[in-house]
Design a protein around this motif. Structure first.
Motif, short mmCIF file in Angstrom:
data_model
loop_
_atom_site.label_atom_id
_atom_site.label_comp_id
_atom_site.label_asym_id
_atom_site.label_seq_id
_atom_site.Cartn_x
_atom_site.Cartn_y
_atom_site.Cartn_z
N ALA A 74 0.80 -1.22 0.00
CA ALA A 74 0.00 0.00 0.00
C ALA A 74 0.83 1.27 0.00
O ALA A 74 0.42 2.27 -0.59
N VAL A 75 1.97 1.25 0.65
CA VAL A 75 2.70 2.49 0.89
C VAL A 75 4.03 2.55 0.17
O VAL A 75 4.37 3.54 -0.47
N ALA A 76 4.81 1.51 0.30
CA ALA A 76 6.18 1.53 -0.21
C ALA A 76 6.24 0.94 -1.62
O ALA A 76 6.77 -0.13 -1.82
N LYS A 77 5.71 1.67 -2.56
CA LYS A 77 5.72 1.20 -3.95
C LYS A 77 7.16 1.18 -4.47
O LYS A 77 7.90 2.13 -4.26
N PRO A 78 7.56 0.08 -5.13
CA PRO A 78 8.93 0.02 -5.64
C PRO A 78 9.15 1.02 -6.77
O PRO A 78 8.25 1.30 -7.55
N SER A 79 10.36 1.55 -6.85
CA SER A 79 10.72 2.49 -7.91
C SER A 79 10.79 1.74 -9.24
O SER A 79 10.82 0.51 -9.28
N GLU A 80 10.88 2.50 -10.32
CA GLU A 80 11.01 1.89 -11.66
C GLU A 80 12.29 1.08 -11.75
O GLU A 80 12.32 0.00 -12.35
N THR A 81 13.36 1.57 -11.12
CA THR A 81 14.63 0.84 -11.13
C THR A 81 14.47 -0.49 -10.40
O THR A 81 14.93 -1.53 -10.88
N MET A 82 13.82 -0.46 -9.24
CA MET A 82 13.62 -1.69 -8.48
C MET A 82 12.74 -2.67 -9.25
O MET A 82 13.02 -3.87 -9.27
N LYS A 83 11.70 -2.17 -9.90
CA LYS A 83 10.85 -3.05 -10.72
C LYS A 83 11.66 -3.71 -11.82
O LYS A 83 11.50 -4.90 -12.09
N ASP A 94 12.26 -7.69 -12.29
CA ASP A 94 11.93 -8.38 -13.54
C ASP A 94 13.14 -9.15 -14.06
O ASP A 94 13.03 -10.28 -14.50
N GLN A 95 14.31 -8.52 -14.00
CA GLN A 95 15.54 -9.16 -14.45
C GLN A 95 15.86 -10.39 -13.59
O GLN A 95 16.26 -11.44 -14.11
N ALA A 96 15.66 -10.28 -12.27
CA ALA A 96 15.91 -11.41 -11.38
C ALA A 96 14.96 -12.57 -11.67
O ALA A 96 15.36 -13.74 -11.68
N ARG A 97 13.70 -12.24 -11.95
CA ARG A 97 12.74 -13.30 -12.29
C ARG A 97 13.12 -13.98 -13.61
O ARG A 97 13.08 -15.20 -13.72
#
Length: 102
Positions: A57-66, A70-73
């Protein structure tokens, strides 16, 4: 299955009850995804929610973190255990400390 937003329970509790029942409240927020509004003298003062609900709800990941997630997955790294990650780091560090031929 994650509960839907409208399925989450929110209860109001007085601060003195929260102090005496804190362990039980922690279980309820982490397992049952309940949310609690803590009151003092009838006035809302704080909210207790589980960490997963907070992060969603609050700590939305940044675009870099997303992008990193995605790369890790995609590479399979997202499924690595802590021990596997530590072994991978140790191997890279070991490789860096071995003298390279001139």
């Amino acid at each position: 299955m994650e509960p839907r937003e409208d399925d989450m329970l929110t209860r109001s509790l007085p601060a003195h009850l929260v102090r005496t029942q804190f362990g039980q409240i922690l279980e309820r927020v982490s397992i049952d995804h309940e949310r609690f509004i803590v009151t003092k003298n009838g006035q809302p003062k704080a909210v207790i929610i589980g960490i997963e609900d907070f992060l969603a709800a609050v700590a939305k990941p940044s675009e870099t973190m997303k992008a990193l997630q995605d790369q890790a997955r995609a590479s399979g790294a997202a499924g690595m255990s802590l021990e596997e990650i530590e072994a991978e780091i140790a191997a890279v560090r070991q490789k860096k400390t071995v003298p390279q031929p001139s």
